[in-house]
Write a protein that holds these residues in place. Sequence first.
Motif, PDB file in Angstrom:
ATOM      1  N   LYS A  11      38.832  58.204  36.049  1.00  0.00           N
ATOM      2  CA  LYS A  11      39.723  57.345  36.835  1.00  0.00           C
ATOM      3  C   LYS A  11      41.081  58.002  37.044  1.00  0.00           C
ATOM      4  O   LYS A  11      41.604  58.677  36.177  1.00  0.00           O
ATOM      5  CB  LYS A  11      39.922  56.002  36.136  1.00  0.00           C
ATOM      6  N   GLY A  12      41.632  57.753  38.223  1.00  0.00           N
ATOM      7  CA  GLY A  12      42.980  58.194  38.551  1.00  0.00           C
ATOM      8  C   GLY A  12      43.960  57.071  38.259  1.00  0.00           C
ATOM      9  O   GLY A  12      43.622  56.067  37.632  1.00  0.00           O
ATOM     10  N   MET A  13      45.181  57.226  38.764  1.00  0.00           N
ATOM     11  CA  MET A  13      46.211  56.242  38.435  1.00  0.00           C
ATOM     12  C   MET A  13      45.898  54.850  38.970  1.00  0.00           C
ATOM     13  O   MET A  13      46.169  53.867  38.303  1.00  0.00           O
ATOM     14  CB  MET A  13      47.592  56.724  38.861  1.00  0.00           C
ATOM     15  N   ALA A  17      45.460  51.702  36.576  1.00  0.00           N
ATOM     16  CA  ALA A  17      46.334  50.542  36.792  1.00  0.00           C
ATOM     17  C   ALA A  17      45.496  49.273  36.927  1.00  0.00           C
ATOM     18  O   ALA A  17      45.864  48.213  36.410  1.00  0.00           O
ATOM     19  CB  ALA A  17      47.199  50.749  38.027  1.00  0.00           C
ATOM     20  N   MET A  18      44.346  49.378  37.582  1.00  0.00           N
ATOM     21  CA  MET A  18      43.454  48.236  37.712  1.00  0.00           C
ATOM     22  C   MET A  18      42.915  47.814  36.341  1.00  0.00           C
ATOM     23  O   MET A  18      42.824  46.622  36.040  1.00  0.00           O
ATOM     24  CB  MET A  18      42.290  48.568  38.649  1.00  0.00           C
ATOM     25  N   LEU A  19      42.580  48.782  35.474  1.00  0.00           N
ATOM     26  CA  LEU A  19      42.143  48.449  34.117  1.00  0.00           C
ATOM     27  C   LEU A  19      43.236  47.709  33.358  1.00  0.00           C
ATOM     28  O   LEU A  19      42.965  46.740  32.638  1.00  0.00           O
ATOM     29  CB  LEU A  19      41.769  49.720  33.338  1.00  0.00           C
ATOM     30  N   VAL A  20      44.467  48.169  33.492  1.00  0.00           N
ATOM     31  CA  VAL A  20      45.590  47.516  32.820  1.00  0.00           C
ATOM     32  C   VAL A  20      45.709  46.069  33.303  1.00  0.00           C
ATOM     33  O   VAL A  20      45.832  45.145  32.502  1.00  0.00           O
ATOM     34  CB  VAL A  20      46.914  48.287  33.071  1.00  0.00           C
ATOM     35  N   ARG A  21      45.639  45.875  34.620  1.00  0.00           N
ATOM     36  CA  ARG A  21      45.761  44.527  35.191  1.00  0.00           C
ATOM     37  C   ARG A  21      44.610  43.619  34.801  1.00  0.00           C
ATOM     38  O   ARG A  21      44.822  42.500  34.344  1.00  0.00           O
ATOM     39  CB  ARG A  21      45.827  44.611  36.723  1.00  0.00           C
TER      40      ARG A  21
END
Length: 108
Positions: A11-13, A17-21
């Motif tokens: 995964k890229g940024m 970021a989607m994982l974090v969200r």
Amino acid sequence: MRLCGAPHNRKGMEGLAMLVREHMKADPFSGAVYVFRAKRADRVKLIFWDGTGLCLFAKRLEEGVFRWPKIEDGVMRLSAAELSALLEGLDWRRVHTARETVVPTQAG
């Protein structure tokens, strides 16, 4: 800073970021640093918002592995010095906060 387990190393940024969200229920644009480790523990990725854009940092150790704490609630807080040690491949748990030095008021 939040440490996360093996992330899907491809995964890229945007994906991170989607994982974090979605999985951590956190805001990747909050200014916190989110650290992800690969299964083999020789690679890490960090994402963070610097105020102007989302940043991605990646590192692969040529020898050894990143020392990774056991994460129970999905969050591990590290100081800047501990993060620096982690990224160097050192045991970040050996880093301690600086001791406060008392300045004498009189020479004597």
